[in-house]
Design a protein around this motif. Structure first.
Motif, short mmCIF file in Angstrom:
data_model
loop_
_atom_site.label_atom_id
_atom_site.label_comp_id
_atom_site.label_asym_id
_atom_site.label_seq_id
_atom_site.Cartn_x
_atom_site.Cartn_y
_atom_site.Cartn_z
N ARG A 6 0.94 -1.57 0.03
CA ARG A 6 0.33 -0.14 0.02
C ARG A 6 0.71 1.19 0.15
NH1 ARG A 6 -3.05 -3.51 3.52
NH2 ARG A 6 -2.40 -1.76 5.26
N ILE A 7 1.98 0.99 0.72
CA ILE A 7 2.82 2.40 0.81
C ILE A 7 3.24 2.89 -0.63
CG2 ILE A 7 4.50 3.43 1.87
CD1 ILE A 7 4.22 1.52 4.34
N ALA A 8 4.16 1.59 -1.43
CA ALA A 8 4.12 1.67 -2.69
C ALA A 8 3.42 2.13 -4.02
CB ALA A 8 5.02 0.09 -2.99
N ARG A 9 2.18 2.18 -3.89
CA ARG A 9 1.48 2.56 -4.74
C ARG A 9 1.32 4.15 -3.66
NH1 ARG A 9 -1.67 0.30 -7.72
NH2 ARG A 9 -1.75 -1.83 -7.98
N ASP A 10 1.22 4.78 -2.59
CA ASP A 10 1.52 6.14 -2.59
C ASP A 10 2.63 7.04 -3.02
OD1 ASP A 10 -0.80 5.16 -1.10
OD2 ASP A 10 0.04 4.88 0.54
N VAL A 164 13.80 3.39 -6.12
CA VAL A 164 14.26 3.75 -4.81
C VAL A 164 13.66 2.84 -2.77
CG1 VAL A 164 12.21 6.09 -3.90
CG2 VAL A 164 13.44 5.50 -6.47
N PRO A 165 14.05 3.50 -2.56
CA PRO A 165 13.40 2.84 -0.94
C PRO A 165 12.45 3.46 -0.75
CG PRO A 165 16.48 3.80 -1.31
CD PRO A 165 15.05 4.28 -1.93
N LEU A 166 11.36 2.53 -0.22
CA LEU A 166 10.67 2.45 0.82
C LEU A 166 10.48 3.20 2.13
CD1 LEU A 166 9.34 1.46 -1.40
CD2 LEU A 166 7.58 0.17 -0.27
N PRO A 167 10.18 4.06 2.31
CA PRO A 167 9.83 4.99 3.88
C PRO A 167 9.63 4.09 4.77
CG PRO A 167 9.04 6.84 2.46
CD PRO A 167 8.83 5.11 1.35
N GLY A 168 10.54 3.18 6.27
CA GLY A 168 10.32 3.01 6.93
C GLY A 168 10.26 1.24 6.85
N THR A 169 11.06 0.85 5.49
CA THR A 169 11.12 -0.26 5.54
C THR A 169 12.46 -0.45 4.37
OG1 THR A 169 9.70 -0.36 3.00
CG2 THR A 169 8.52 -0.20 4.42
N ARG A 170 12.40 -2.28 4.15
CA ARG A 170 13.97 -2.34 3.61
C ARG A 170 13.62 -2.99 2.51
NH1 ARG A 170 18.58 -3.77 5.78
NH2 ARG A 170 18.74 -5.25 4.38
N ASP A 171 12.62 -2.26 1.94
CA ASP A 171 11.83 -2.43 0.53
C ASP A 171 12.00 -1.59 -0.26
OD1 ASP A 171 10.11 -4.44 1.84
OD2 ASP A 171 8.81 -3.88 1.59
N LEU A 172 11.94 -1.96 -2.12
CA LEU A 172 11.97 -0.40 -2.62
C LEU A 172 10.48 -0.40 -4.37
CD1 LEU A 172 15.61 -2.24 -4.35
CD2 LEU A 172 15.40 -0.30 -2.80
N LEU A 199 9.65 11.97 -8.76
CA LEU A 199 8.43 10.97 -7.69
C LEU A 199 9.11 11.32 -6.46
CD1 LEU A 199 8.78 6.97 -7.79
CD2 LEU A 199 9.30 7.90 -5.95
N ARG A 200 7.62 11.65 -5.95
CA ARG A 200 7.73 11.41 -3.99
C ARG A 200 6.87 11.18 -3.61
NH1 ARG A 200 8.02 16.88 -3.66
NH2 ARG A 200 8.98 18.10 -5.01
N TRP A 201 6.89 10.54 -2.63
CA TRP A 201 6.00 10.09 -1.48
C TRP A 201 4.38 10.96 -1.54
CZ3 TRP A 201 7.13 5.49 -2.69
CH2 TRP A 201 7.89 4.65 -2.28
N VAL A 202 3.22 10.27 -0.89
CA VAL A 202 2.61 10.80 -0.80
C VAL A 202 2.06 11.26 0.38
CG1 VAL A 202 -0.03 11.59 -1.45
CG2 VAL A 202 1.17 10.93 -3.27
N THR A 203 2.23 11.86 1.49
CA THR A 203 1.54 11.57 2.93
C THR A 203 0.20 12.19 3.46
OG1 THR A 203 1.70 13.46 3.12
CG2 THR A 203 4.08 12.09 3.70
N ARG A 204 -0.40 10.59 4.03
CA ARG A 204 -2.23 10.29 3.85
C ARG A 204 -2.29 10.81 5.12
NH1 ARG A 204 -4.88 8.54 -0.37
NH2 ARG A 204 -2.89 6.98 -1.98
#
Length: 204
Positions: A6-10, A164-172, A199-204
């Motif tokens: 879900r984070i990856a879609r944001d 691109v590293p996902l915030p707060g995870t070890r995922d990409l 690319l930038r993250w969207v905070t909800r």
């Protein structure tokens, strides 16, 4: 869908005119229908249904292939430029447990060593709007079989990947842009870099 997925879609990124971001979710048939309807709106009535059917088949096949590759979203050029389709696309995927925002130099080494049949032209850590990421530019040769009156041959596929590293995870989050037309690769790579770099993250 996991929390990381879900984070990856944001995220958001710039899309050039004529491009669409198509989420690979349960609404794909409706998204295809809407895109095709928009695309054929200005086509003469006598040609519209034939083109509608062809575009629906082509777009559905592309999205089904992307879904089999684990895609989250597809980025497609859906409008022609100067009357010609733009031979370029993007695929967004999520890699679990394969990233570490504090060790991107190590990721560079891993990706460079694991490029397979592709030739790595450029690889390194770059800054995108979301923060540090790894960018890789590769080329590979692909044989295409002839179909109907179209001859077969070998294409040089140019690919630009952003890891691109996902915030707060070890995922990409991985953005993969490709074009099969070698002559158009330089300007399209510039376009891919504008898209990936935005690319930038969207905070909800």
């Amino acid at each position: 869908m996991t929390a990381a997925e879900r984070i990856a879609r944001d995220f958001t990124l710039l899309l050039p005119p004529g491009w669409a971001r198509i989420p690979l979710d349960g609404r794909v048939p409706l998204r295809v229908k809407n895109l095709v309807t928009e695309r054929v709106a200005d086509v003469p009535v006598e040609q519209r249904e034939t083109l509608r059917a062809a575009l629906t088949r082509e777009l559905t096949a592309v999205l089904e292939s992307a879904a089999r590759q684990g895609g989250l979203d597809v980025l497609l050029s859906v409008a022609p430029v100067a009357g010609q389709p733009v031979p370029a696309s993007g695929l967004v995927t999520h890699l679990a447990g394969q990233g570490n925002g504090d060790a991107l130099d190590s990721l560079v080494g891993t990706l460079a060593a694991g490029s397979g049949t592709s030739s790595v032209r450029e690889i390194g850590v770059v800054e995108v709007a979301a923060g540090p990421a790894v960018r890789r530019l590769t080329t590979r040769r692909e044989r295409v079989d002839g179909q109907g009156d179209l001859p077969g041959g070998v294409l040089t596929v140019t690919q630009v990947d952003y890891f691109v590293p996902l915030p707060g995870t070890r995922d990409l989050l991985v953005l993969t842009f490709t074009t099969p037309i070698e002559q158009l690769a330089p300007p399209l790579v510039q376009l891919f870099d504008v898209m990936g770099g935005s690319l930038r993250w969207v905070t909800r």
